[in-house]
Write a protein that holds these residues in place. Structure first.
Motif, PDB file in Angstrom:
ATOM      1  N   ALA A 254       1.031  -1.479  -0.197  1.00  0.00           N
ATOM      2  CA  ALA A 254      -0.319   0.153   0.616  1.00  0.00           C
ATOM      3  C   ALA A 254       0.786   1.482   0.144  1.00  0.00           C
ATOM      4  O   ALA A 254       2.054   1.044  -0.117  1.00  0.00           O
ATOM      5  CB  ALA A 254      -0.601   0.400   1.184  1.00  0.00           C
ATOM      6  N   ASP A 255      -0.237   2.279  -0.366  1.00  0.00           N
ATOM      7  CA  ASP A 255       1.036   3.544  -0.197  1.00  0.00           C
ATOM      8  C   ASP A 255       1.233   4.151   1.169  1.00  0.00           C
ATOM      9  O   ASP A 255       0.306   5.104   0.710  1.00  0.00           O
ATOM     10  CB  ASP A 255       0.618   4.922  -1.220  1.00  0.00           C
ATOM     11  CG  ASP A 255       1.019   6.221  -1.839  1.00  0.00           C
ATOM     12  OD1 ASP A 255       2.454   5.344  -1.030  1.00  0.00           O
ATOM     13  OD2 ASP A 255       0.089   6.696  -2.058  1.00  0.00           O
ATOM     14  N   LEU A 275      11.402  -8.684  20.911  1.00  0.00           N
ATOM     15  CA  LEU A 275      10.331  -9.629  20.385  1.00  0.00           C
ATOM     16  C   LEU A 275       9.774  -8.410  19.022  1.00  0.00           C
ATOM     17  O   LEU A 275       9.654  -7.124  19.885  1.00  0.00           O
ATOM     18  CB  LEU A 275       9.778 -10.351  20.322  1.00  0.00           C
ATOM     19  CG  LEU A 275       9.857 -11.531  21.365  1.00  0.00           C
ATOM     20  CD1 LEU A 275       8.933 -11.551  22.067  1.00  0.00           C
ATOM     21  CD2 LEU A 275      10.778 -12.778  20.485  1.00  0.00           C
ATOM     22  N   THR A 276       9.827  -8.244  17.361  1.00  0.00           N
ATOM     23  CA  THR A 276      10.235  -7.655  16.653  1.00  0.00           C
ATOM     24  C   THR A 276       8.912  -8.278  15.994  1.00  0.00           C
ATOM     25  O   THR A 276       8.584  -8.320  15.835  1.00  0.00           O
ATOM     26  CB  THR A 276      10.834  -6.523  16.324  1.00  0.00           C
ATOM     27  OG1 THR A 276      12.010  -6.244  17.799  1.00  0.00           O
ATOM     28  CG2 THR A 276      10.616  -5.228  15.199  1.00  0.00           C
ATOM     29  N   ARG A 277       7.724  -6.999  15.302  1.00  0.00           N
ATOM     30  CA  ARG A 277       6.931  -7.662  14.925  1.00  0.00           C
ATOM     31  C   ARG A 277       7.121  -6.784  13.293  1.00  0.00           C
ATOM     32  O   ARG A 277       6.586  -5.448  13.219  1.00  0.00           O
ATOM     33  CB  ARG A 277       5.246  -7.603  15.223  1.00  0.00           C
ATOM     34  CG  ARG A 277       4.599  -7.791  13.733  1.00  0.00           C
ATOM     35  CD  ARG A 277       2.880  -7.563  14.305  1.00  0.00           C
ATOM     36  NE  ARG A 277       2.305  -8.822  14.884  1.00  0.00           N
ATOM     37  CZ  ARG A 277       1.846  -8.968  15.953  1.00  0.00           C
ATOM     38  NH1 ARG A 277       2.421  -7.169  16.542  1.00  0.00           N
ATOM     39  NH2 ARG A 277       1.803  -9.824  16.828  1.00  0.00           N
ATOM     40  N   VAL A 278       7.200  -7.227  11.862  1.00  0.00           N
ATOM     41  CA  VAL A 278       7.390  -6.160  11.178  1.00  0.00           C
ATOM     42  C   VAL A 278       6.452  -6.158  10.056  1.00  0.00           C
ATOM     43  O   VAL A 278       5.550  -7.533   9.840  1.00  0.00           O
ATOM     44  CB  VAL A 278       8.738  -6.655  10.412  1.00  0.00           C
ATOM     45  CG1 VAL A 278       9.089  -6.105   8.978  1.00  0.00           C
ATOM     46  CG2 VAL A 278      10.059  -6.858  10.729  1.00  0.00           C
ATOM     47  N   ILE A 279       6.074  -5.046   9.914  1.00  0.00           N
ATOM     48  CA  ILE A 279       4.422  -4.964   9.032  1.00  0.00           C
ATOM     49  C   ILE A 279       4.810  -4.801   7.745  1.00  0.00           C
ATOM     50  O   ILE A 279       5.310  -2.758   7.771  1.00  0.00           O
ATOM     51  CB  ILE A 279       3.530  -4.463  10.118  1.00  0.00           C
ATOM     52  CG1 ILE A 279       3.625  -4.679  11.201  1.00  0.00           C
ATOM     53  CG2 ILE A 279       2.274  -3.455   9.728  1.00  0.00           C
ATOM     54  CD1 ILE A 279       3.462  -3.581  12.153  1.00  0.00           C
ATOM     55  N   ILE A 280       4.395  -4.344   6.497  1.00  0.00           N
ATOM     56  CA  ILE A 280       4.309  -4.314   5.406  1.00  0.00           C
ATOM     57  C   ILE A 280       2.405  -4.361   4.779  1.00  0.00           C
ATOM     58  O   ILE A 280       2.040  -4.698   4.980  1.00  0.00           O
ATOM     59  CB  ILE A 280       4.697  -4.865   4.055  1.00  0.00           C
ATOM     60  CG1 ILE A 280       6.577  -5.610   5.279  1.00  0.00           C
ATOM     61  CG2 ILE A 280       5.072  -4.486   3.683  1.00  0.00           C
ATOM     62  CD1 ILE A 280       6.521  -4.166   4.775  1.00  0.00           C
ATOM     63  N   PRO A 281       2.416  -2.788   5.069  1.00  0.00           N
ATOM     64  CA  PRO A 281       0.728  -2.421   5.053  1.00  0.00           C
ATOM     65  C   PRO A 281       0.846  -2.960   3.148  1.00  0.00           C
ATOM     66  O   PRO A 281       1.593  -2.824   2.496  1.00  0.00           O
ATOM     67  CB  PRO A 281       0.956  -0.952   4.777  1.00  0.00           C
ATOM     68  CG  PRO A 281       1.219  -0.832   5.390  1.00  0.00           C
ATOM     69  CD  PRO A 281       2.839  -1.296   5.558  1.00  0.00           C
ATOM     70  N   LEU A 282      -1.139  -3.544   2.697  1.00  0.00           N
ATOM     71  CA  LEU A 282      -1.152  -4.240   1.814  1.00  0.00           C
ATOM     72  C   LEU A 282      -1.864  -3.471   0.991  1.00  0.00           C
ATOM     73  O   LEU A 282      -3.201  -3.338   1.710  1.00  0.00           O
ATOM     74  CB  LEU A 282      -1.123  -5.856   1.671  1.00  0.00           C
ATOM     75  CG  LEU A 282      -0.074  -6.272   1.997  1.00  0.00           C
ATOM     76  CD1 LEU A 282      -0.181  -8.127   2.150  1.00  0.00           C
ATOM     77  CD2 LEU A 282       1.185  -6.449   1.013  1.00  0.00           C
ATOM     78  N   ARG A 283      -1.875  -3.346  -0.081  1.00  0.00           N
ATOM     79  CA  ARG A 283      -3.642  -2.878  -0.807  1.00  0.00           C
ATOM     80  C   ARG A 283      -4.483  -3.605  -1.213  1.00  0.00           C
ATOM     81  O   ARG A 283      -4.040  -5.450  -0.613  1.00  0.00           O
ATOM     82  CB  ARG A 283      -2.622  -2.389  -2.892  1.00  0.00           C
ATOM     83  CG  ARG A 283      -1.633  -1.225  -2.816  1.00  0.00           C
ATOM     84  CD  ARG A 283      -1.593  -1.344  -4.233  1.00  0.00           C
ATOM     85  NE  ARG A 283      -1.027   0.011  -4.521  1.00  0.00           N
ATOM     86  CZ  ARG A 283      -0.727   0.119  -5.442  1.00  0.00           C
ATOM     87  NH1 ARG A 283      -1.678   0.148  -6.552  1.00  0.00           N
ATOM     88  NH2 ARG A 283      -0.238   2.139  -6.318  1.00  0.00           N
ATOM     89  N   PRO A 284      -6.006  -3.453  -1.042  1.00  0.00           N
ATOM     90  CA  PRO A 284      -6.919  -4.885  -0.970  1.00  0.00           C
ATOM     91  C   PRO A 284      -6.548  -5.646  -2.084  1.00  0.00           C
ATOM     92  O   PRO A 284      -6.141  -5.451  -3.030  1.00  0.00           O
ATOM     93  CB  PRO A 284      -7.765  -3.908  -1.201  1.00  0.00           C
ATOM     94  CG  PRO A 284      -7.813  -2.616  -0.837  1.00  0.00           C
ATOM     95  CD  PRO A 284      -6.192  -2.453  -1.270  1.00  0.00           C
ATOM     96  N   ALA A 285      -6.474  -6.878  -1.288  1.00  0.00           N
ATOM     97  CA  ALA A 285      -6.448  -8.120  -2.818  1.00  0.00           C
ATOM     98  C   ALA A 285      -7.098  -7.821  -3.767  1.00  0.00           C
ATOM     99  O   ALA A 285      -8.723  -7.280  -3.725  1.00  0.00           O
ATOM    100  CB  ALA A 285      -6.442  -9.086  -1.769  1.00  0.00           C
TER     101      ALA A 285
END
Length: 285
Positions: A254-255, A275-285
Motif C-alpha cells: 500500500a501507499d 521481539l519485533t513484528r515487522v509490518i508491510i501495509p498491503l493494497r486490498p487483494a
C-alpha cells in the motif's frame, strides 16, 4: 486528567539529557554535564532521570552504544577498533567484553555469523531460512509520534524520548503498543535524510503536545513477520519481504510506510530476546 505542569517540565528537561547522550555517543559525560543539560541539581539528577526513564543514564548510554555498534558490525566493513571507538569504548577489549555480555558472543563472531536473530517461526520444508508471513488486518491506530531524521540505526534515542514523554503523561501505566514508521528506502536516500517516526498508541482523550505530534492511521491489511533478535538485524527481514515474499505473493504494498512493533521491552531483556513484528501495509487483494 492532564499531567501536572511540573511533570511536563521534568519531561522536557530529561529529554535534553537524552538528546545530549544521542548527540555525543563517543563521550562518557560526567554527572555535572548531564545535570546541566537538564537544568537539574547534580545531587538530584540521577534519581529524577531514573524515575522518568526507568533506567540510569549509564544504562541508556550503554544500550544506545551497543545497538549502534551492532548495526555497524553488520552494515559496514569498518575495522573493529573503529567500531569500538565510534561506540565510545577506549579499547577493543573493553568493547568486546561489553558486547559479549549483552549479545552472548564477541563482536567478531557476531559479524561473521551475520547476527544472532531468527524468525520466531520458520516456514517448514525449506532448505534456507524463510520467514513465516501472516496476513492480518491492523486496527485503526491513534498514535503520538516523535520524528527521527538520520540513519535508522540511530533511532533508539528518539524512542527513549518518546518513552519519557509518555511516562510523564501517565500513558505507560496501561497496555500500550509501540511502533516505528519508516518513510524512506535506506538504499536510495542518504542516511542523513532518512525519516522515521517513533510512535506509541494513545486513547481518544489524550492531547498530543510538546515535541510529539498526532498520527491517525485507518485500519489496513498487512503482511507481518515476528522476529526475535537485535533491532540492528531487522533490515534482513524487510529485504526478504520486499525482495522475495512480495514478488511471489500476488500482493502489492500500500501507499503508506512500512512499520514495526516492539513486542517486549528492550530495557528488560537482552538483545537476543527482543521481539519485533515487522509490518508491510498491503493494497486490498
Amino acid at each position: 486528567m492532564p499531567a501536572p505542569p511540573t511533570l511536563l517540565d521534568y519531561d522536557r528537561r530529561i529529554a535534553r539529557a537524552i538528546a545530549w547522550l544521542a548527540a555525543n555517543p563517543g563521550q562518557s559525560p560526567s554527572l555535572e554535564v548531564l545535570a546541566a543539560a537538564a537544568a537539574f541539581s547534580p545531587c538530584h539528577f540521577h534519581r529524577i532521570y531514573r524515575a522518568m526513564t526507568g533506567e540510569t543514564p549509564a544504562a541508556t548510554l550503554a544500550r544506545q552504544r551497543l545497538q549502534r555498534a551492532a548495526g555497524e558490525l553488520l552494515g559496514t566493513a569498518r575495522p573493529m577498533a573503529r567500531v569500538a571507538r565510534r561506540a565510545g569504548f577506549g579499547s577493543v577489549a573493553a568493547f568486546t567484553r561489553a558486547f559479549r555480555a549483552a549479545h552472548g558472543l564477541p563482536p567478531a563472531a557476531y559479524r561473521r555469523r551475520g547476527g544472532i536473530g531468527r524468525p520466531l517461526q520458520e516456514c517448514p520444508m525449506q532448505e534456507s531460512t524463510m520467514f513465516d508471513v501472516t496476513i492480518e488486518v491492523m486496527p485503526p491506530l491513534r498514535l503520538a509520534a516523535i520524528r527521527h531524521t538520520g540513519p535508522y540505526a540511530d533511532i533508539a534515542p528518539t524512542f527513549d524520548r518518546l518513552a519519557s514523554w509518555a511516562r510523564a503523561r501517565g500513558l505507560l501505566e496501561g497496555p500500550r503498543r509501540v511502533f516505528g514508521l519508516y518513510h524512506d528506502d535506506p538504499d536510495s536516500v542518504p542516511p542523513a535524510r532518512l525519516r522515521a517516526d517513533a510512535c506509541v498508541t494513545i486513547g481518544p482523550d489524550v492531547v498530543v503536545e510538546g515535541e510529539a505530534r498526532l498520527l491517525e492511521l485507518p485500519a489496513f491489511e498487512a503482511a507481518t513477520v515476528v522476529f526475535q533478535g537485535p533491532y540492528a538485524e531487522l533490515g534482513k527481514v524487510y529485504d526478504w519481504l520486499y525482495g522475495t515474499w512480495l514478488p511471489g505473493s500476488g500482493r502489492e504494498p500500500a501507499d503508506q510506510p512500512p512499520m514495526d512493533e516492539a513486542l517486549n521491552n528492550p530495557r528488560q531483556h537482552p538483545p537476543s530476546a527482543w521481539l519485533t513484528r515487522v509490518i508491510i501495509p498491503l493494497r486490498p487483494a
